[in-house]
Design a protein around this motif. Sequence first.
Motif, PDB file in Angstrom:
ATOM      1  N   CYS A 134      -1.355  10.020  -2.637  1.00 15.57           N
ATOM      2  CA  CYS A 134      -2.210  11.209  -2.445  1.00 15.57           C
ATOM      3  C   CYS A 134      -3.628  10.892  -2.895  1.00 15.57           C
ATOM      4  CB  CYS A 134      -1.704  12.379  -3.281  1.00 15.57           C
ATOM      5  SG  CYS A 134      -0.331  13.260  -2.571  1.00 15.57           S
ATOM      6  N   ILE A 135      -4.580  11.123  -2.018  1.00 14.24           N
ATOM      7  CA  ILE A 135      -5.994  10.931  -2.387  1.00 14.24           C
ATOM      8  C   ILE A 135      -6.368  11.991  -3.424  1.00 14.24           C
ATOM      9  CG2 ILE A 135      -8.354  11.107  -1.459  1.00 14.24           C
ATOM     10  CD1 ILE A 135      -7.303   9.758   1.073  1.00 14.24           C
ATOM     11  N   LEU A 136      -7.121  11.574  -4.448  1.00 10.86           N
ATOM     12  CA  LEU A 136      -7.430  12.479  -5.566  1.00 10.86           C
ATOM     13  C   LEU A 136      -8.039  13.793  -5.066  1.00 10.86           C
ATOM     14  CD1 LEU A 136      -7.636  12.994  -8.607  1.00 10.86           C
ATOM     15  CD2 LEU A 136      -9.776  11.701  -8.622  1.00 10.86           C
ATOM     16  N   GLU A 137      -8.965  13.699  -4.113  1.00 12.60           N
ATOM     17  CA  GLU A 137      -9.637  14.913  -3.624  1.00 12.60           C
ATOM     18  C   GLU A 137      -8.632  15.860  -2.950  1.00 12.60           C
ATOM     19  OE1 GLU A 137     -14.137  15.198  -2.167  1.00 12.60           O
ATOM     20  OE2 GLU A 137     -12.828  14.190  -0.745  1.00 12.60           O
ATOM     21  N   ASN A 138      -7.597  15.300  -2.322  1.00  7.70           N
ATOM     22  CA  ASN A 138      -6.591  16.166  -1.695  1.00  7.70           C
ATOM     23  C   ASN A 138      -5.761  16.899  -2.756  1.00  7.70           C
ATOM     24  OD1 ASN A 138      -7.564  15.236   0.675  1.00  7.70           O
ATOM     25  ND2 ASN A 138      -5.871  13.856   1.142  1.00  7.70           N
ATOM     26  N   SER A 159       0.841  -1.201   0.000  1.00  2.00           N
ATOM     27  CA  SER A 159       0.000   0.000   0.000  1.00  2.00           C
ATOM     28  C   SER A 159       0.869   1.241   0.000  1.00  2.00           C
ATOM     29  CB  SER A 159      -0.915   0.005   1.224  1.00  2.00           C
ATOM     30  OG  SER A 159      -1.486   1.294   1.358  1.00  2.00           O
ATOM     31  N   LEU A 160       0.509   2.196  -0.879  1.00  2.00           N
ATOM     32  CA  LEU A 160       1.304   3.430  -0.997  1.00  2.00           C
ATOM     33  C   LEU A 160       0.751   4.533  -0.098  1.00  2.00           C
ATOM     34  CD1 LEU A 160       3.688   3.575  -3.086  1.00  2.00           C
ATOM     35  CD2 LEU A 160       2.087   1.745  -3.597  1.00  2.00           C
ATOM     36  N   GLU A 161      -0.140   4.192   0.837  1.00  4.05           N
ATOM     37  CA  GLU A 161      -0.883   5.234   1.563  1.00  4.05           C
ATOM     38  C   GLU A 161      -0.003   6.160   2.399  1.00  4.05           C
ATOM     39  OE1 GLU A 161      -2.818   1.919   3.505  1.00  4.05           O
ATOM     40  OE2 GLU A 161      -2.766   2.997   5.396  1.00  4.05           O
ATOM     41  N   ARG A 162       1.182   5.691   2.832  1.00  3.81           N
ATOM     42  CA  ARG A 162       2.034   6.589   3.626  1.00  3.81           C
ATOM     43  C   ARG A 162       2.835   7.536   2.729  1.00  3.81           C
ATOM     44  NH1 ARG A 162       5.346   4.604   8.452  1.00  3.81           N
ATOM     45  NH2 ARG A 162       6.282   3.093   7.028  1.00  3.81           N
ATOM     46  N   GLY A 167      -1.807   7.264  -7.592  1.00  3.13           N
ATOM     47  CA  GLY A 167      -1.059   6.094  -8.080  1.00  3.13           C
ATOM     48  C   GLY A 167      -2.004   5.108  -8.756  1.00  3.13           C
ATOM     49  N   GLY A 168      -3.131   4.844  -8.104  1.00  6.01           N
ATOM     50  CA  GLY A 168      -4.128   3.931  -8.685  1.00  6.01           C
ATOM     51  C   GLY A 168      -4.780   4.530  -9.918  1.00  6.01           C
ATOM     52  N   ASN A 169      -5.023   5.846  -9.879  1.00  8.35           N
ATOM     53  CA  ASN A 169      -5.631   6.519 -11.044  1.00  8.35           C
ATOM     54  C   ASN A 169      -4.741   6.358 -12.276  1.00  8.35           C
ATOM     55  OD1 ASN A 169      -6.552   9.334  -8.941  1.00  8.35           O
ATOM     56  ND2 ASN A 169      -7.760   7.534  -9.416  1.00  8.35           N
ATOM     57  N   LEU A 170      -3.437   6.539 -12.075  1.00  9.88           N
ATOM     58  CA  LEU A 170      -2.527   6.428 -13.226  1.00  9.88           C
ATOM     59  C   LEU A 170      -2.367   4.968 -13.640  1.00  9.88           C
ATOM     60  CD1 LEU A 170       0.037   9.128 -12.130  1.00  9.88           C
ATOM     61  CD2 LEU A 170      -1.420   9.222 -14.160  1.00  9.88           C
ATOM     62  N   ALA A 171      -2.267   4.076 -12.646  1.00 12.24           N
ATOM     63  CA  ALA A 171      -2.077   2.653 -12.970  1.00 12.24           C
ATOM     64  C   ALA A 171      -3.261   2.113 -13.774  1.00 12.24           C
ATOM     65  CB  ALA A 171      -1.893   1.847 -11.685  1.00 12.24           C
ATOM     66  N   ALA A 213       5.384   8.423  -7.678  1.00 15.45           N
ATOM     67  CA  ALA A 213       5.033   9.850  -7.737  1.00 15.45           C
ATOM     68  C   ALA A 213       4.771  10.236  -9.191  1.00 15.45           C
ATOM     69  CB  ALA A 213       6.163  10.709  -7.163  1.00 15.45           C
ATOM     70  N   ALA A 214       4.127  11.390  -9.371  1.00 15.87           N
ATOM     71  CA  ALA A 214       3.835  11.831 -10.740  1.00 15.87           C
ATOM     72  C   ALA A 214       3.798  13.351 -10.813  1.00 15.87           C
ATOM     73  CB  ALA A 214       2.497  11.263 -11.198  1.00 15.87           C
TER      74      ALA A 214
END
Length: 478
Positions: free
Chosen positions: A121-125, A98-101, A150-154, A216-217
């Motif tokens: 990073c959460i999208l809304e943040n 998990s990339l949450e940290r 990260g999930g959005n891009l993946a 990161a992106a």
Amino acid sequence: MSVSQFNPPDARLLDDIRDLVGADGWLDGEDAQRYFDDPRGRFEGRGCLIVLPNSTEQVAAIVRICNAAKVGIVPYSGGTGVVAGQLSIDSDNAIIMSLERMNKVRQISLDDSVIVAEAGCILENIHSAAQEHGLMFPLNMASKGSCCIGGNLATNAGGIQVLRYGNARELCLGIEAVLPCGTILSELSPLHKNNTGYDLRHLLIGSEGTLGIITAASLILKPVDPETGTALLAVKSPAHALMVYREIRRHLGDSISALELMSGLGLDLVVGKFPSLRSPFEQSHDWALLLEATGPLGLGDRLESALTDCLEKKLVLDAVIAQSQSQRDSLWELRENTPAANRMAGAFCNSDTSVPISKVDAFITDTIAAISRIHPDVQINSYGHIGDGNIHHNVFPPAGVTKAEFLASNPGIIDTVRMAINDITRRHGGSISAEHGIGRLKTRDLETFAGKARRETIRRIKFALDPNNIMNPGVLTN
Ligand SMILES: Cc1cc2nc3c(=O)[nH]c(=O)nc-3n(C[C@H](O)[C@H](O)[C@H](O)COP(=O)(O)OP(=O)(O)OC[C@H]3O[C@@H](n4cnc5c(N)ncnc54)[C@H](O)[C@@H]3O)c2cc1C
């Protein structure tokens, strides 16, 4: 369903990973349970360790350990993926990363209009961070409070503003990722022009965690337009919705940022399941179109005159234009709560296919007819991003029948309905996965519907970069 090939990690390897990340960096047992949830409740994940690295270097070190031992890793960001890409459904041997940290905004460059955000990073943040600088990040979807970049891009996520701004891919200038061998690919430059061979960023975007871990992106920010117009329109049919789109585009050009089709059944459903929501129409209609446009001052007046034309031409039966931000939010809540309402109503099929815009009307007519032939009494909520040709069909048991009862008395119906939709999608020149990806759910569909050249090239790329098959085994290829 794919059979995931996860080698069992030995106790020493797990200890090495725990030591590397420290006490705050891993979970197992009861604490791990939430990482095994499927947002649609259809699958249950498994795994032997949840690891939570806090830096790119830690990600790389874990990947190197796993690669040396040929142990599989499942990358995990927000856990909102709906094709089981983030869930190991066949094996207890997976290490869930998990990339949450890793959730920091590293940098915002106003001159470049770029935000550099870590994968967790959460999208809304990211939306809020951009807003603080008077800018906006246009990727947007109902899962924005949980899904991460990260999930959005993946998954090369789409959402409600693809029409104007494109998918996640179009909004990403650079990527930092850990490759399956443990090497860090550091390409976060905000360059718009960079012709130095293969664009590795685009190889990783949409690869669903099978070629590396995005850490990161660099993301493109856009200016906030001074005016927004939002309207819910009652229309007779999807064909009328498309005529409205053509008419409004004539008036507003590329200012239309969202165009969401909703069925009358879907509107009734969301209002029924969420008592705080209300349909703004006095009477029921078969179809509705949620439209949003943003642009320079005066856009609202242009939208009103476009809608007057549509009413006069009888393309629109009724129209409600939001007069305030809270009215706008209320209209969007109807659409954004639709996936949750579908789930609460017992949807047993949730399709995600796309066809060329010119075929959308025929596609909807043909799929509804085909599903009704499979079972005449099922209920169908067809809705989605009509401006992108991406219509989701959600299919429910007949009124008064529970999902469990219905599936028990109609074995195989989930696959039969899915294959019927896929067949019609193919017939209309479409794609069997518009925005959710392939994951573990659709690997067999990809085998059936993708051409030989695409299947073989995907496999060759995968095994060239990940010869030990440690990155999300069982996703995309099996
Ligand atoms: C209510 C709801 C509405 C939704 N609406 C939309 C929509 O409109 N449009 C749309 O496109 N999708 C939508 N989705 C699906 C989902 O939100 C998206 O696919 C989202 O991009 C997944 O992000 P995530 O952070 O939750 O990823 P996860 O679910 O954690 O992972 C998704 C996939 O990406 C991989 N992955 C995750 N992080 C990384 C990483 N850092 N590096 C490499 N691989 C990684 C995982 O292994 C998995 O294969 C919706 C889902 C829900 C529940």
